[in-house]
Design a protein around this motif. Structure first.
Motif, PDB file in Angstrom:
ATOM      1  N   PRO A   1     -13.780 -23.734 -14.919  1.00  0.00           N
ATOM      2  CA  PRO A   1     -14.975 -22.887 -14.788  1.00  0.00           C
ATOM      3  C   PRO A   1     -14.636 -21.568 -14.105  1.00  0.00           C
ATOM      4  O   PRO A   1     -13.765 -21.503 -13.233  1.00  0.00           O
ATOM      5  CB  PRO A   1     -15.906 -23.731 -13.916  1.00  0.00           C
ATOM      6  CG  PRO A   1     -15.474 -25.135 -14.143  1.00  0.00           C
ATOM      7  CD  PRO A   1     -13.992 -25.075 -14.333  1.00  0.00           C
ATOM      8  N   GLN A   2     -15.323 -20.522 -14.510  1.00  0.00           N
ATOM      9  CA  GLN A   2     -15.054 -19.194 -13.967  1.00  0.00           C
ATOM     10  C   GLN A   2     -15.458 -19.115 -12.501  1.00  0.00           C
ATOM     11  O   GLN A   2     -16.412 -19.750 -12.060  1.00  0.00           O
ATOM     12  CB  GLN A   2     -15.812 -18.150 -14.784  1.00  0.00           C
ATOM     13  CG  GLN A   2     -15.300 -16.739 -14.608  1.00  0.00           C
ATOM     14  CD  GLN A   2     -15.515 -15.900 -15.859  1.00  0.00           C
ATOM     15  OE1 GLN A   2     -15.314 -16.374 -16.962  1.00  0.00           O
ATOM     16  NE2 GLN A   2     -15.919 -14.657 -15.675  1.00  0.00           N
ATOM     17  N   LEU A   3     -14.726 -18.304 -11.752  1.00  0.00           N
ATOM     18  CA  LEU A   3     -15.024 -18.072 -10.342  1.00  0.00           C
ATOM     19  C   LEU A   3     -15.661 -16.694 -10.212  1.00  0.00           C
ATOM     20  O   LEU A   3     -15.151 -15.713 -10.750  1.00  0.00           O
ATOM     21  CB  LEU A   3     -13.736 -18.147  -9.526  1.00  0.00           C
ATOM     22  CG  LEU A   3     -13.841 -18.187  -7.996  1.00  0.00           C
ATOM     23  CD1 LEU A   3     -12.554 -18.778  -7.403  1.00  0.00           C
ATOM     24  CD2 LEU A   3     -14.076 -16.804  -7.380  1.00  0.00           C
ATOM     25  N   TYR A   4     -16.786 -16.621  -9.494  1.00  0.00           N
ATOM     26  CA  TYR A   4     -17.494 -15.359  -9.308  1.00  0.00           C
ATOM     27  C   TYR A   4     -17.337 -14.876  -7.872  1.00  0.00           C
ATOM     28  O   TYR A   4     -17.434 -15.662  -6.925  1.00  0.00           O
ATOM     29  CB  TYR A   4     -18.971 -15.513  -9.660  1.00  0.00           C
ATOM     30  CG  TYR A   4     -19.188 -15.941 -11.095  1.00  0.00           C
ATOM     31  CD1 TYR A   4     -18.830 -15.106 -12.145  1.00  0.00           C
ATOM     32  CD2 TYR A   4     -19.721 -17.199 -11.392  1.00  0.00           C
ATOM     33  CE1 TYR A   4     -19.007 -15.497 -13.455  1.00  0.00           C
ATOM     34  CE2 TYR A   4     -19.902 -17.593 -12.709  1.00  0.00           C
ATOM     35  CZ  TYR A   4     -19.545 -16.749 -13.734  1.00  0.00           C
ATOM     36  OH  TYR A   4     -19.709 -17.141 -15.040  1.00  0.00           O
ATOM     37  N   ILE A   5     -17.115 -13.576  -7.725  1.00  0.00           N
ATOM     38  CA  ILE A   5     -16.910 -12.974  -6.413  1.00  0.00           C
ATOM     39  C   ILE A   5     -18.224 -12.655  -5.719  1.00  0.00           C
ATOM     40  O   ILE A   5     -18.396 -12.877  -4.527  1.00  0.00           O
ATOM     41  CB  ILE A   5     -16.071 -11.679  -6.547  1.00  0.00           C
ATOM     42  CG1 ILE A   5     -14.660 -12.011  -7.052  1.00  0.00           C
ATOM     43  CG2 ILE A   5     -15.997 -10.935  -5.227  1.00  0.00           C
ATOM     44  CD1 ILE A   5     -13.861 -12.878  -6.129  1.00  0.00           C
ATOM     45  N   SER A   6     -19.184 -12.124  -6.478  1.00  0.00           N
ATOM     46  CA  SER A   6     -20.446 -11.665  -5.896  1.00  0.00           C
ATOM     47  C   SER A   6     -21.539 -12.702  -6.060  1.00  0.00           C
ATOM     48  O   SER A   6     -21.564 -13.464  -7.028  1.00  0.00           O
ATOM     49  CB  SER A   6     -20.884 -10.352  -6.545  1.00  0.00           C
ATOM     50  OG  SER A   6     -19.902  -9.362  -6.373  1.00  0.00           O
ATOM     51  N   GLY A   7     -22.444 -12.709  -5.097  1.00  0.00           N
ATOM     52  CA  GLY A   7     -23.608 -13.582  -5.157  1.00  0.00           C
ATOM     53  C   GLY A   7     -24.821 -12.863  -4.606  1.00  0.00           C
ATOM     54  O   GLY A   7     -24.755 -11.671  -4.268  1.00  0.00           O
ATOM     55  N   THR A   8     -25.918 -13.558  -4.495  1.00  0.00           N
ATOM     56  CA  THR A   8     -27.145 -12.954  -3.987  1.00  0.00           C
ATOM     57  C   THR A   8     -26.950 -12.461  -2.560  1.00  0.00           C
ATOM     58  O   THR A   8     -26.656 -13.240  -1.653  1.00  0.00           O
ATOM     59  CB  THR A   8     -28.294 -13.978  -4.024  1.00  0.00           C
ATOM     60  OG1 THR A   8     -28.444 -14.461  -5.356  1.00  0.00           O
ATOM     61  CG2 THR A   8     -29.591 -13.343  -3.563  1.00  0.00           C
ATOM     62  N   GLY A   9     -27.067 -11.165  -2.383  1.00  0.00           N
ATOM     63  CA  GLY A   9     -26.968 -10.592  -1.047  1.00  0.00           C
ATOM     64  C   GLY A   9     -25.566 -10.484  -0.492  1.00  0.00           C
ATOM     65  O   GLY A   9     -25.390 -10.209   0.695  1.00  0.00           O
ATOM     66  N   GLY A  10     -24.537 -10.701  -1.324  1.00  0.00           N
ATOM     67  CA  GLY A  10     -23.171 -10.593  -0.809  1.00  0.00           C
ATOM     68  C   GLY A  10     -22.185 -11.356  -1.661  1.00  0.00           C
ATOM     69  O   GLY A  10     -22.265 -11.321  -2.891  1.00  0.00           O
ATOM     70  N   VAL A  11     -21.265 -12.065  -1.024  1.00  0.00           N
ATOM     71  CA  VAL A  11     -20.269 -12.826  -1.763  1.00  0.00           C
ATOM     72  C   VAL A  11     -20.878 -14.118  -2.288  1.00  0.00           C
ATOM     73  O   VAL A  11     -21.887 -14.610  -1.785  1.00  0.00           O
ATOM     74  CB  VAL A  11     -19.024 -13.134  -0.898  1.00  0.00           C
ATOM     75  CG1 VAL A  11     -18.390 -11.851  -0.400  1.00  0.00           C
ATOM     76  CG2 VAL A  11     -19.378 -14.040   0.272  1.00  0.00           C
ATOM     77  N   SER A  12     -20.241 -14.674  -3.306  1.00  0.00           N
ATOM     78  CA  SER A  12     -20.716 -15.924  -3.895  1.00  0.00           C
ATOM     79  C   SER A  12     -20.496 -17.087  -2.928  1.00  0.00           C
ATOM     80  O   SER A  12     -19.647 -17.006  -2.025  1.00  0.00           O
ATOM     81  CB  SER A  12     -19.961 -16.204  -5.195  1.00  0.00           C
ATOM     82  OG  SER A  12     -18.599 -16.502  -4.918  1.00  0.00           O
TER      83      SER A  12
END
Length: 246
Positions: free
Chosen positions: A217-228
């Motif tokens: 599965p892909q890894l995401y760097i960004s998330g809600t309000g900052g890093v994932s």
């Protein structure tokens, strides 16, 4: 006495020596997390720079022994300062060319080899101004086949090679692994967000492995309000001061 006076705090009282020439970024944390050394492992990091990946593996997974190899003397001197300042045991900085490994290197005994190699082919793209950055980012002193050939010499049968690189180099990395008897087994892409193209991939190969590769599965760097959440968990094993941009 070393002439180096800038340090980044990681975890467990560890401080890593950094300079303008040899520092670290997000990809080092991602590769160390992806590689996940075991407690019994003998590990070698190629092109180790300031030693960040070797140190991260030691702090989080406590492998039996960790070696770091780099051709640049200043990088190894920084790594040695880190080892001494942070009282790291069974961590060995080695100043040598990975294209001509000497008997001082852990030949044929490594369970895991890691490498954050130069991403860009020689004379591809705009070159960095600092010589140290050119060597780290462009295939000037070694290329991806040199890295895989060195890993072949270091790994025991069944040992793992873990590399990160840019997506445009994926075919080159797979070809180099296979030409050196290292079969790609796991592949993971890294994106900033679900709607952006990958900027990095992480790949694991096994010396003498059979032909079968799993796409993770892909890894995401960004998330809600900052890093994932996943990246936050990776950074969470170390101090806040260790969080870097890519």
């Amino acid at each position: 006495m070393s002439g180096f006076d800038t340090f980044e705090k990681l975890g467990d009282g560890c401080e890593i020596c950094v300079t303008e020439e040899h520092t670290f970024g997000t990809d080092a944390f991602l590769l160390a997390d992806f590689a996940r050394a075991r407690h019994k492992d003998i590990v070698c990091d190629l092109g180790t720079g300031c030693g960040i990946i070797a140190v991260l593996e030691k702090l989080r997974y406590a492998p039996k022994k960790v070696y770091g190899i780099d051709i640049q003397e200043q990088a190894i001197q920084q790594f040695k300062v880190t080892v001494e300042r942070s009282s790291l045991e069974d961590v060995y900085p080695l100043h040598m060319d990975l294209r001509s490994l000497t008997k001082e290197a852990p030949l044929d005994i490594c369970d895991l080899v890691t490498c954050n190699p130069p991403y860009k082919a020689y004379k591809a793209g705009i070159e960095s101004e600092l010589d140290a950055h050119k060597i780290a980012r462009h295939e000037i002193l070694c290329n991806i086949n040199d890295v895989c050939a060195a890993a072949k010499r270091l790994l025991k049968f069944g040992g793992r090679l873990c590399i990160c690189n840019r997506p445009e180099r994926l075919a080159d990395v797979i070809a180099a692994m296979r030409s050196n008897g290292i079969e790609p087994k796991n592949l993971r892409f890294v994106s900033k967000s679900p709607d952006s193209a990958p900027w990095l991939f992480l790949i694991e190969g096994r010396k003498g492995g059979g032909a079968f590769m799993k796409v993770m599965p892909q890894l995401y760097i960004s998330g809600t309000g900052g890093v994932s959440p996943e990246l936050a968990a990776i950074y969470g094993h170390y101090s806040e001061n260790s969080v870097k941009g890519e």
